[in-house]
Structure formats: structure tokens, C-alpha cells
Design a protein around this motif. Structure first.
Motif, PDB file in Angstrom:
ATOM      1  N   ALA A 123      13.454 -34.448  -4.259  1.00 17.17           N
ATOM      2  CA  ALA A 123      13.785 -33.492  -5.316  1.00 17.17           C
ATOM      3  C   ALA A 123      12.896 -32.254  -5.213  1.00 17.17           C
ATOM      4  O   ALA A 123      13.227 -31.201  -5.716  1.00 17.17           O
ATOM      5  CB  ALA A 123      13.598 -34.154  -6.652  1.00 17.17           C
ATOM      6  N   LYS A 170      23.020 -34.864  -0.385  1.00 18.41           N
ATOM      7  CA  LYS A 170      21.597 -34.837  -0.058  1.00 18.41           C
ATOM      8  C   LYS A 170      21.391 -35.262   1.377  1.00 18.41           C
ATOM      9  O   LYS A 170      22.062 -36.160   1.862  1.00 18.41           O
ATOM     10  CB  LYS A 170      20.853 -35.796  -0.973  1.00 18.41           C
ATOM     11  CG  LYS A 170      20.699 -35.245  -2.344  1.00 18.41           C
ATOM     12  CD  LYS A 170      19.471 -35.814  -2.975  1.00 18.41           C
ATOM     13  CE  LYS A 170      19.145 -34.976  -4.199  1.00 18.41           C
ATOM     14  NZ  LYS A 170      17.862 -35.183  -4.682  1.00 18.41           N
ATOM     15  N   ALA A 197      18.386 -29.960  -8.655  1.00 16.40           N
ATOM     16  CA  ALA A 197      17.957 -30.496  -7.365  1.00 16.40           C
ATOM     17  C   ALA A 197      19.168 -30.905  -6.534  1.00 16.40           C
ATOM     18  O   ALA A 197      19.511 -32.069  -6.468  1.00 16.40           O
ATOM     19  CB  ALA A 197      17.034 -31.684  -7.574  1.00 16.40           C
ATOM     20  N   THR A 247      16.381 -32.850 -11.677  1.00 15.63           N
ATOM     21  CA  THR A 247      17.424 -33.827 -11.329  1.00 15.63           C
ATOM     22  C   THR A 247      18.360 -33.987 -12.531  1.00 15.63           C
ATOM     23  O   THR A 247      18.011 -33.603 -13.658  1.00 15.63           O
ATOM     24  CB  THR A 247      16.811 -35.202 -11.005  1.00 15.63           C
ATOM     25  OG1 THR A 247      16.077 -35.617 -12.172  1.00 15.63           O
ATOM     26  CG2 THR A 247      15.882 -35.139  -9.816  1.00 15.63           C
ATOM     27  N   GLU A 248      19.528 -34.573 -12.307  1.00 12.39           N
ATOM     28  CA  GLU A 248      20.469 -34.797 -13.415  1.00 12.39           C
ATOM     29  C   GLU A 248      19.833 -35.696 -14.476  1.00 12.39           C
ATOM     30  O   GLU A 248      19.986 -35.470 -15.676  1.00 12.39           O
ATOM     31  CB  GLU A 248      21.746 -35.437 -12.884  1.00 12.39           C
ATOM     32  CG  GLU A 248      22.726 -34.388 -12.410  1.00 12.39           C
ATOM     33  CD  GLU A 248      24.001 -34.988 -11.850  1.00 12.39           C
ATOM     34  OE1 GLU A 248      24.484 -34.443 -10.870  1.00 12.39           O
ATOM     35  OE2 GLU A 248      24.484 -35.995 -12.410  1.00 12.39           O
TER      36      GLU A 248
END
Ligand code: FAD
Ligand code: NAP
Length: 485
Positions: A127, A121, A96, A24-25
Motif C-alpha cells: 500500500a 495490484k 492505494a 486502502t478501501e
């Protein structure tokens, strides 16, 4: 050179023991120090900490992108560098993100595929979602569709591509699921399709040659199955027309049919799997399963397999009152027949850990054993014995007898035993049908605890009885694989 040596040393450079993860970020941002530095380039995240001291531009240059998407920075300085190959041992995983899946009810704004789909998303998508995704790009002459499978170990058998009349269909097999890209292309392409794999990264590229060197504004219109990831079982069979190029006698009633795949098809039928053939007989669609074999049994197992990827060989018994096989036998060279994608749940890994392999075949139940035998003797180094016990009615019915006997002479790991149920009086070999006593005589572990795999295929009752006898003799379910419909 030092970096190449280190990256090939087998050392775990990501700290993840070979696992690929979705990043993820937030997670990426946490890895922003020299001691723990992750960088994202074109959607892939690399742990560049071990690479720091080898980077020609120095640590500070790399640190500019620490914990962030460094694609732009990278492109400014290193656009020509093959970072995928150089950093492949540092690959942590993919960012993700998940493109929106196009359902059968397409909204207007999603109808045209213009590069990567919006990176929104799906509600509830986690994720850890392993749904593959795709992207595409073009040069003057080529269109490349890139599929990120999120699986390591991608190979030719897991990718099936067809491109006919501007209709492109690419299917990726991911365990028991299948991901499909299916598009009505914006412009015409040439006949030949190339498929490449980045095995470790799980990336597949489908490369098409443009017919005209014009710039495509979009890839094309999505078709019904486009961008779907569903269970293999739930996907309908997909067929392409293949040309009959030869038909050779194997025995008095069995023939070897060679079918040529279209140039625009990429299809390799995995060991132990079958395809379906489809013909219209008396106005009705009739479908029957057949198990591809090799054109012959190679005697020198150091040679690569004789299948070339362009042809499918089928060994088929023609029944005098058989609906399908009679029609098949009447096909002329040059005629076409529909061939499906492969199916079946046999896994080569079952053989890879075996020390003793027993193949029990009756009649054309020999067909799955052909590729299996080739695979076992070529690629499974831990195998000590491979034994084929082949049941037939008469000597004349034995398929590839000569080749099997030659192979047994050539390779000391391999042994073949023929058993006939209706022999003539000249037969000096074994006589009878599958029975507990035959199996206890021929199926024996080479060592007390050796790992054994027993594969069985033939008429349904033969297979069912064989499995029962084997269980009665103490073999476990895991040690037996039965080929059935
Ligand atoms: P049908 O019209 O169905 O039957 C007509 C007559 O033929 C029957 O009355 C009987 O006398 C005889 N007959 C038909 N089928 C059988 C049978 N299965 N056993 C004994 N007698 C029969 N066959 C191959 O030759 N090569 C293969 O590689 C192969 N792979 C297969 C893979 C799978 C997964 C399965 C389930 C079957 C496979 N078969 C294979 C069998 C094949 O699918 C057909 O069943 C066979 O070709 C007969 O079809 P038909 O329409 O000609 O016969
Ligand atoms: P076949 O010539 O009729 O029979 C081969 C041998 O098996 C003969 O010795 C026969 O003895 C014996 N046999 C037949 N039925 C038996 C039973 N019930 N119990 C014990 N022995 C039996 O065989 P075929 O016509 O080639 O048929 C091959 C079969 O394999 C077909 O049914 C085909 O569908 C199947 N197959 C399955 C797959 C798969 O992947 N699932 C792949 C290929 C083929 P007899 O003298 O008593 O007949």
C-alpha cells in the motif's frame, strides 16, 4: 468565505501534518462518522470533517458518502465545483491502487491504452508503493494526460515532455527515480504542448491539442519505456533536436550558444545540472556534457530569472584542437544539435539553508555558478554573503567580468575576487593558483557558527585539490559541493 479563511489559516485540517498517504478501501471505510469523515473523489481521499459545517448542502448530504467513494454522488450534484482547490487542505492522499506496469513483453490485451490501465495490484506491491500512475481524458479539441506523482512540490523542473511525430514521452523526476509515460499516439496532435501542476496534490497534466477534432478510441500504443518507474541512473539519455539560433562571443575563445527547444518540448534544466550534446563527427556519435547558463547575469534580483523555458544558453570554450568544440563552432545558425535531458545531483535545498555561499570556479567551471548565483541572490533570504573566487590564466580569459563587477557594486551581499595564474605585468590583482593560503584568506564564515556552503568547479585536478585544501582547513564534507562529471 469562512471556509476559505479556515483553509488558509495554516491549521492542520487532515490531522496528518501535511503528509500524503495511500489509503486502502478498508482504511477509508473506518472513517465514516461525522467526527471522522473521509470521502474519496476521483481517486483522491479527503478528510471532510472540518468542512462539515460549511457544506451548503448540510452534513447529511456529505455523510451519504462517508467512508466510501463519493465520485458518483459528487458528480450528480456538484460536477462543476472545483473541489480540488476547495478541499486541497483536506487532502489525505490517494487510494492505494496501482496500474499494472507494462514490461517490454506486452500481452495482447494490454497493447492498447484505453483510459486507466487495469487497477490490479502487482504481486508484492504494498500500500506504501510510491509508483506514480496516469490516466487520460479528452474533449473535442484536447487530450489531457494526468499523472499522479504521489509527491508534493511538483514543479516545472521535474517534468520533461516531448511530443514529436505522434510520439509522446513524458518523464517525471521523483527524487532519484524517474517515471515515464511513452506512447505512440492514436492520432496526430498540434506542435505545442502545455504542462500544468497541482503542486500540493502532486498532479501533473500534459495537455495536447488534437489536429482533428475527432473522438479518440484510445490514447495510443505503449512504447518500450511506457509506465515504468526506475532509477534515473538506469534510464538511457533521451535527446531532442534543438536549433542554434545565435552564437555570441564572450571572450577570445569562449562563446554563448543559444539553442531553441522544439515547441513540443517542455524542459527546464535545474540549477547545478548539465545536459549532454550529441553530434556525429567523422561518422561517429560524440557526446559531451555542458552546463546551461542564463543569457546574462541579471543585476536586479527582484526580477524573475531571464530564462524563458524556450531556449537553452550554453557558454562553451572552443579548444583549438578540441574534437567536439571545433565541430560545434562550425555549426551554422539554423543548424540542429541533439540535447539530452538534464543530469546531475546538485540540490537547491543545499543552498536554501546556507548563510554564507562560496563559489570557487576555474575557467568554464564558472558555468554552474551562473544559475546558482542567480538562485541564491533571488530566492535565498537567509544568505548573508555570496562570494565568487574566480581562477583564470589571464585577464582576457575572465568570463562576464564586467557583469560580475557590476553585480558586486549593485548587491552588497555579493563579492567577486579574480585570481590569475598567468597575468601580464599590468595586473594589480591577485596572482597564483588555488592553494590553502588563498582559501584561508577568502573562505571565511561571516559568524563563528554560520552555515556555509562551498561549491567548486573547474579542471578535475583543480577541483580535487580544492576539496582537499578545504577539508584541511576544517570544512566538512556536507559543507562542500564539487561539480564533477
Ligand atoms: P577534446 O577533444 O576532449 O580535447 C582536445 C584538447 O582540448 C585537449 O588536449 C586540451 O588541450 C583541450 N581540452 C579539452 N578538454 C579540456 C578540459 N576539460 N580542460 C582543459 N583542457 C581541455 N565546457 C564548457 O566549455 N562549458 C560548459 O558549460 C561545460 N560544462 C561541463 C559540464 C560537465 C559536467 C563536465 C564534466 C564538463 C563540462 N565542460 C564544459 C567540458 C566539456 O564537456 C568538454 O570537455 C570540452 O568542451 C572539451 O571538449 P572537446 O571535445 O572540444 O575537447
Ligand atoms: P583553464 O583556462 O585551463 O584554467 C582555469 C584556471 O585553472 C587557470 O588559472 C589554470 O591555471 C587553473 N588550473 C588548471 N588546472 C589546474 C590544476 N590542476 N590545479 C590548479 N589550478 C589549475 O580552464 P578551462 O580550459 O576553462 O577548463 C575548465 C574546466 O572545467 C574543464 O576541465 C571543464 O571540463 C570543467 N568544467 C566542469 C564542469 C562540471 O560541472 N563538472 C562544468 C564546466 C566546466 P594554469 O595557468 O596552471 O593552467
Amino acid at each position: 468565505m469562512d471556509w476559505i479563511r479556515l483553509s488558509k489559516s495554516g491549521k492542520d485540517l487532515t490531522g496528518l501534518k501535511g503528509r500524503l498517504i495511500e489509503v486502502t478501501e478498508d482504511e477509508l471505510a473506518k472513517h465514516n462518522t461525522k467526527e471522522d469523515c473521509w470521502i474519496c473523489i476521483r481517486g483522491f481521499v479527503y478528510n471532510v470533517t472540518p468542512y462539515m459545517e460549511y457544506h451548503p448542502g448540510g452534513e447529511d448530504e456529505l455523510m451519504k458518502a462517508a467512508g466510501t467513494d463519493g465520485t458518483d454522488l459528487f458528480d450528480q450534484v456538484h460536477r462543476w465545483v472545483n473541489y480540488e482547490s476547495m478541499l486541497k487542505e483536506c487532502l489525505v492522499g490517494r487510494m492505494a491502487v496501482k496500474p499494472i506496469a507494462i514490461s517490454s513483453t506486452l500481452s495482447e490485451d494490454k497493447k492498447q491504452l484505453n483510459g486507466m490501465l487495469p487497477e490490479k495490484k502487482l504481486p508484492g506491491a504494498s500500500a506504501k508503493d510510491l509508483t506514480p500512475s496516469y490516466n487520460w481524458f479528452q474533449t473535442d479539441s484536447l487530450i489531457t494526460i494526468v499523472i499522479y506523482t504521489k509527491q508534493k512540490g511538483m514543479n516545472a523542473e521535474l517534468v520533461i515532455v516531448d511530443c514529436q511525430d505522434k510520439r509522446l514521452r513524458g518523464e517525471i523526476i521523483v527524487d532519484d527515480h524517474s517515471y515515464v509515460v511513452e506512447v505512440d499516439l492514436d492520432h496526430a496532435v498540434q506542435d505545442n504542448v502545455a504542462v500544468t501542476f497541482a503542486e500540493k496534490v502532486g498532479k501533473v497534466e500534459i495537455i495536447l491539442k488534437k489536429k482533428d477534432n475527432i473522438h479518440w478510441k484510445m490514447l495510443g500504443q505503449p512504447l518500450e519505456s511506457h509506465n515504468t518507474f526506475i532509477k534515473r541512473m538506469d534510464r538511457g539519455l533521451f535527446y531532442r533536436k534543438c536549433k542554434l539560433v545565435s552564437k555570441m562571443e564572450v571572450t577570445h575563445d569562449t562563446k554563448l550558444f543559444c539553442l531553441m527547444l522544439p515547441k513540443s518540448t517542455h524542459l527546464h534544466v535545474p540549477t547545478g545540472q548539465h545536459v549532454y550534446l550529441k553530434q556525429i563527427i567523422a561518422g561517429t556519435e560524440v557526446v559531451k556534457p555542458y552546463t546551461p547558463v542564463l543569457p546574462y547575469l541579471p543585476l536586479d534580483f527582484k526580477q524573475p530569472s531571464p530564462s524563458d523555458g524556450a531556449h537553452i544558453y550554453l557558454m562553451i570554450k572552443i579548444y583549438s584542437c578540441g574534437l567536439f568544440t571545433q565541430a560545434l563552432d562550425h555549426l551554422q545558425i539554423g543548424d540542429c544539435i541533439s540535447v539530452s535531458n538534464p543530469e546531475g545531483n546538485f540540490k537547491k535545498s543545499q543552498v536554501q539553508t546556507s548563510e554564507d555561499l562560496f563559489l570557487l570556479a576555474a575557467g568554464t567551471g564558472f558555468t554552474p555558478m551562473v544559475k546558482l548565483l542567480n538562485f541564491a541572490l533571488t530566492e535565498v533570504s537567509c544568505l548573508r554573503t555570496v562570494k565568487l573566487i574566480f581562477f583564470n590564466k589571464t585577464e582576457d580569459d575572465i568570463l562576464w567580468r564586467n557583469q560580475l563587477e557590476q553585480l558586486a557594486l549593485k548587491d552588497e551581499r555579493f563579492e567577486v575576487q579574480f585570481i590569475l595564474s598567468q597575468p601580464t605585468k599590468d595586473w594589480v590583482g591577485k596572482e597564483g593558483k588555488i592553494s590553502s593560503s588563498f582559501l584561508s584568506e577568502f573562505v571565511k564564515r561571516s559568524r563563528k557558527d554560520s552555515k556555509v556552503l562551498i561549491c567548486i568547479c573547474g579542471p578535475t585536478l583543480f577541483t580535487e585539490q580544492g576539496v582537499q585544501y578545504l577539508k584541511d582547513l576544517g570544512y566538512s564534507q556536507e559543507e562542500i559541493y564539487a561539480f564533477t562529471a
